[in-house]
Design a protein around this motif. Structure first.
Motif, PDB file in Angstrom:
ATOM      1  N   CYS A 261      -3.962   2.372  -4.668  1.00 23.23           N
ATOM      2  CA  CYS A 261      -3.207   3.406  -4.728  1.00 23.23           C
ATOM      3  C   CYS A 261      -2.123   3.139  -5.774  1.00 23.23           C
ATOM      4  N   LYS A 262      -2.526   2.815  -7.008  1.00 24.30           N
ATOM      5  CA  LYS A 262      -1.628   2.615  -8.081  1.00 24.30           C
ATOM      6  C   LYS A 262      -2.287   3.423  -9.471  1.00 24.30           C
ATOM      7  N   GLY A 263      -1.251   3.720 -10.399  1.00 23.49           N
ATOM      8  CA  GLY A 263      -1.738   4.252 -11.353  1.00 23.49           C
ATOM      9  C   GLY A 263      -2.915   3.649 -12.267  1.00 23.49           C
ATOM     10  N   ASP A 264      -3.626   4.233 -13.274  1.00 29.70           N
ATOM     11  CA  ASP A 264      -4.753   3.796 -13.821  1.00 29.70           C
ATOM     12  C   ASP A 264      -3.952   2.650 -14.807  1.00 29.70           C
ATOM     13  N   ASP A 265      -3.044   2.788 -15.412  1.00 29.48           N
ATOM     14  CA  ASP A 265      -2.353   1.592 -16.561  1.00 29.48           C
ATOM     15  C   ASP A 265      -2.074   0.498 -15.630  1.00 29.48           C
ATOM     16  N   THR A 266      -1.709   0.440 -14.234  1.00 29.90           N
ATOM     17  CA  THR A 266      -1.372  -0.655 -13.549  1.00 29.90           C
ATOM     18  C   THR A 266      -2.801  -1.458 -13.384  1.00 29.90           C
ATOM     19  N   ILE A 267      -3.696  -0.604 -12.863  1.00 30.25           N
ATOM     20  CA  ILE A 267      -5.049  -1.225 -12.701  1.00 30.25           C
ATOM     21  C   ILE A 267      -5.658  -1.888 -13.960  1.00 30.25           C
ATOM     22  N   LEU A 268      -5.552  -1.069 -15.037  1.00 32.63           N
ATOM     23  CA  LEU A 268      -6.198  -1.923 -16.217  1.00 32.63           C
ATOM     24  C   LEU A 268      -5.334  -3.024 -16.533  1.00 32.63           C
ATOM     25  N   GLU A 269      -4.153  -2.896 -16.420  1.00 32.46           N
ATOM     26  CA  GLU A 269      -3.339  -3.978 -16.925  1.00 32.46           C
ATOM     27  C   GLU A 269      -3.830  -5.394 -15.922  1.00 32.46           C
TER      28      GLU A 269
ATOM     29  N   GLY B  47       0.732  -1.196   0.067  1.00 35.99           N
ATOM     30  CA  GLY B  47       0.005   0.015  -0.008  1.00 35.99           C
ATOM     31  C   GLY B  47       0.861   1.297   0.123  1.00 35.99           C
ATOM     32  N   PHE B  48       1.304   1.529  -1.282  1.00 35.70           N
ATOM     33  CA  PHE B  48       2.275   2.695  -1.121  1.00 35.70           C
ATOM     34  C   PHE B  48       1.885   3.314  -2.781  1.00 35.70           C
ATOM     35  N   PRO B  49       1.779   4.642  -2.957  1.00 34.29           N
ATOM     36  CA  PRO B  49       1.438   5.286  -4.136  1.00 34.29           C
ATOM     37  C   PRO B  49       2.417   5.174  -5.117  1.00 34.29           C
ATOM     38  N   ASP B  50       2.244   4.718  -6.404  1.00 39.39           N
ATOM     39  CA  ASP B  50       3.351   4.852  -7.408  1.00 39.39           C
ATOM     40  C   ASP B  50       3.396   6.159  -8.320  1.00 39.39           C
ATOM     41  N   TRP B  51       3.231   7.107  -7.630  1.00 36.66           N
ATOM     42  CA  TRP B  51       3.115   8.690  -8.282  1.00 36.66           C
ATOM     43  C   TRP B  51       3.844   9.592  -7.257  1.00 36.66           C
ATOM     44  N   ASP B  52       4.520  10.528  -7.832  1.00 31.53           N
ATOM     45  CA  ASP B  52       4.950  11.310  -6.811  1.00 31.53           C
ATOM     46  C   ASP B  52       3.965  12.076  -6.041  1.00 31.53           C
ATOM     47  N   PRO B  53       4.398  13.121  -5.114  1.00 27.58           N
ATOM     48  CA  PRO B  53       3.724  13.927  -4.353  1.00 27.58           C
ATOM     49  C   PRO B  53       3.361  15.065  -5.375  1.00 27.58           C
ATOM     50  N   PRO B  54       2.152  15.814  -4.910  1.00 28.28           N
ATOM     51  CA  PRO B  54       1.647  17.142  -5.720  1.00 28.28           C
ATOM     52  C   PRO B  54       2.931  18.100  -5.766  1.00 28.28           C
TER      53      PRO B  54
ATOM     54  N   SER C 196       1.628  12.331   7.147  1.00 33.17           N
ATOM     55  CA  SER C 196       1.576  12.861   5.816  1.00 33.17           C
ATOM     56  C   SER C 196       1.961  11.850   4.593  1.00 33.17           C
ATOM     57  N   GLY C 197       2.158  10.714   4.991  1.00 34.05           N
ATOM     58  CA  GLY C 197       2.593   9.970   3.934  1.00 34.05           C
ATOM     59  C   GLY C 197       1.479   9.608   2.808  1.00 34.05           C
ATOM     60  N   LYS C 198       0.328   9.060   3.572  1.00 34.57           N
ATOM     61  CA  LYS C 198      -0.723   8.538   2.585  1.00 34.57           C
ATOM     62  C   LYS C 198      -1.450   9.906   2.027  1.00 34.57           C
ATOM     63  N   THR C 199      -1.541  10.991   2.758  1.00 30.82           N
ATOM     64  CA  THR C 199      -2.304  12.119   2.177  1.00 30.82           C
ATOM     65  C   THR C 199      -1.656  12.775   1.123  1.00 30.82           C
ATOM     66  N   PHE C 200      -0.274  13.017   1.253  1.00 33.34           N
ATOM     67  CA  PHE C 200       0.620  13.687   0.154  1.00 33.34           C
ATOM     68  C   PHE C 200       1.371  12.767  -0.713  1.00 33.34           C
ATOM     69  N   SER C 201       0.985  11.472  -0.720  1.00 32.60           N
ATOM     70  CA  SER C 201       1.707  10.380  -1.692  1.00 32.60           C
ATOM     71  C   SER C 201       3.147  10.532  -1.400  1.00 32.60           C
ATOM     72  N   ALA C 202       3.611  10.702   0.020  1.00 30.61           N
ATOM     73  CA  ALA C 202       5.075  10.937   0.191  1.00 30.61           C
ATOM     74  C   ALA C 202       5.528   9.869   1.299  1.00 30.61           C
ATOM     75  N   THR C 203       5.383   8.626   1.170  1.00 27.35           N
ATOM     76  CA  THR C 203       5.519   7.725   2.400  1.00 27.35           C
ATOM     77  C   THR C 203       6.902   7.742   2.635  1.00 27.35           C
ATOM     78  N   GLY C 204       7.859   7.916   2.167  1.00 35.36           N
ATOM     79  CA  GLY C 204       9.270   7.968   2.121  1.00 35.36           C
ATOM     80  C   GLY C 204       9.559   9.309   2.915  1.00 35.36           C
TER      81      GLY C 204
END
Length: 516
Positions: free
Chosen positions: A497-505, A112-119, A334-342
């Motif tokens: 919490c994945k990109g649309d391409d990943t879910i569609l694949e 469960g971590f986003p595969d995109w960058d923070p805003p 802040s990790g989940k809210t701002f897509s910055a788990t690191g």
């Protein structure tokens, strides 16, 4: 000697190529850091062996001291980890399924971590925090041990609104930590004495159980009881909802409390189910706590801004209920809210006597949390309230975007005959897999991380899906105690919490395999 070196270099090259192949595969982008670590470990191990051999070769003919590993082998064989780590040093579900997904180039919908960058505004905030000559944030040196003051002030103001309090003192009622997990561990170490009991609701995020044991406590599980899909109230699109499927028996909760009970941990929105505890449920829990004044409550609210039906299932902080603030530590991050788990910025809010439990431990462990990260999040929390991409705030945009991804993944799950249990918050979906069959041979497999013998159905199914279908999930038995593992047998946890391409694949994989 030269042939030995050549052989080792071949091993290093082959390993590097193999790992890099998986690390940079577009299908396993989210596991690339793991693969790079494996590659570095492989190179380091081989390099160490070559260095030792060089020492032995150089010293062997010169009359000097020979290199010998016998003494190190003796020390290693007599070494034992501390008893607090009993059964906690074994591989976990994460050690098993992330490498398995990489090995089979499976779509990883597990971790469960986003595969995109923070805003962009979050990235800008970090730059401001670091570039002191330009922005004068003074955030490159140690912060206060308890919390970087600009962040503490911002959090105090935010939680005065959330918890409907006249004032929260940023100096004594706010503490920061290296993520919510670190805040929780500090709280446990600051509150639990040896043998104290801590109540967890199952399925429970696996870190809770481990941290309680490391802090010297004993876990008592109270399961969320799972209803049958036919007995639940469906949504308008005829899918079962998580709040009707997973229910807490209040009598069972109260009966679990004993004179030894020190803490109750409440996670809402709940991982892994996505359940939002309602106001009625919260009030019933508060009544139980009133009758048991020796119990302190810790709430984990890291998914507080990822809420899909704020009218019927709003996020409610337990500490906002009458009389509960003074006995509750509210945790978030802040990790989940701002897509910055690191970035690893978490915090604890509560009365001074409970926050002292967190800050008193923190000052002797890491002393303080990285100042630039705290400063950046202080700026982010203010900017998140501003209009963002057509929404009144970034928080509303975040919830809307995850709602869209949730619906996309539920559609994909149904292509495999998996019934999604509609979550009210967070970014996980529990799926009912009772209609799917798979080869029984998978139940006979043995792995170091599996929770019991024989292998539970959900665990075996996740391995089968990874290897043969090409989609990886997390088996929920990882979040249950041994006595209640059976509750997870027909479930799988999916992360959206994945990109649309990943879910569609993943959807395409399901359609190809199941022929729909």
């Amino acid at each position: 000697w030269n042939s030995w070196v050549t052989q080792k270099m071949k091993v290093m090259s082959m390993a590097a190529i193999q790992v890099a192949k998986y690390a940079f595969s577009s299908r396993v982008k989210s596991t690339a850091p793991l693969q790079m670590n494996r590659m570095r470990n492989c190179l380091t191990t081989t390099r160490t062996a070559m260095n030792r051999a060089t020492v032995a070769r150089c010293c062997g003919n010169g009359g000097g001291r020979r290199y010998s590993s016998s003494s190190s082998r003796l020390n290693a064989s007599s070494f034992h980890l501390a008893s607090r780590l009993d059964n906690l040093d074994r591989p976990t579900v994460w050690h098993e399924f992330s490498p398995l997904a990489a090995e089979h180039q499976s779509i990883n919908l597990g971790q469960g971590f986003p595969d995109w960058d923070p805003p962009e505004f979050a990235i800008d905030s970090m730059i401001q925090a670091i570039d002191n000559p330009k922005f004068h944030r003074n955030a490159n040196q140690y912060a206060r041990s308890a919390a970087h003051l600009p962040l503490a002030v911002q959090l105090a103001a935010d939680y005065e609104d959330k918890l409907e309090r006249e004032s929260i003192d940023p100096l004594t009622e706010v503490a920061t930590a290296l993520g919510c997990t670190n805040a929780l561990y500090c709280a446990l170490c600051g509150i639990i004495d040896e043998g104290d009991e801590v109540i967890l609701l199952e399925p429970a995020f696996d870190i809770y159980d481990a941290q309680v044991k490391m802090a010297g406590g004993n876990v008592k599980f109270v399961p969320l009881r799972l209803a049958t899909a036919t007995a639940t109230e469906p949504t308008s699109d005829d899918r079962p909802t998580v709040n009707s499927m997973f229910t807490l028996d209040m009598n069972e909760l109260e009966q679990a409390i004993t004179p030894k009970t020190k803490l109750f941990i409440l996670n809402t929105p709940h991982n892994p189910t996505g359940k939002m505890f309602t106001k009625s449920e919260m009030e019933s829990i508060a009544d139980i706590m009133e009758r048991n004044p020796h119990v302190t409550v810790i709430t984990d609210e890291v998914y507080e801004h990822i809420v899909f039906d704020p009218v019927n299932y709003p996020h409610i902080s337990f500490a906002s209920l009458p009389g509960m603030y003074d006995r509750t530590i509210t945790l978030s991050s802040s990790g989940k809210t701002f897509s910055a788990t690191g970035w690893k910025i978490g915090w604890a809010i509560g009365p001074p006597h409970l926050i002292r439990a967190v800050s008193s431990v923190q000052q002797w462990v890491s002393f303080c949390v990285p100042t630039p990260n705290q400063d950046a999040i202080a700026l982010c929390l203010a900017k998140a309230k501003e209009p963002y991409q057509g929404h009144d705030s970034y928080y509303l945009y975040l919830a809307a975007e995850y709602l869209r991804k949730r619906d996309l993944l539920m559609s994909a799950m149904e292509c495999a005959g998996i019934t999604p249990i509609v979550p009210s918050g967070g970014f996980f979906i529990m799926g009912d897999t009772s209609r799917i069959s798979f080869p029984s041979s998978y139940l006979d497999e043995i792995t170091p991380a599996m929770p019991c013998t024989p292998m539970p159905r959900d665990w075996a199914m996740s391995r089968w899906m990874t290897k043969e279908v090409g989609v990886t999930t997390i088996p929920p038995s990882a979040f249950y105690g041994k006595e209640t593992l059976h509750l997870a047998k027909d479930l799988q946890r999916f992360a959206f919490c994945k990109g649309d391409d990943t879910i569609l694949e993943a959807k395409a994989k399901f359609e190809d395999y199941f022929g729909k």
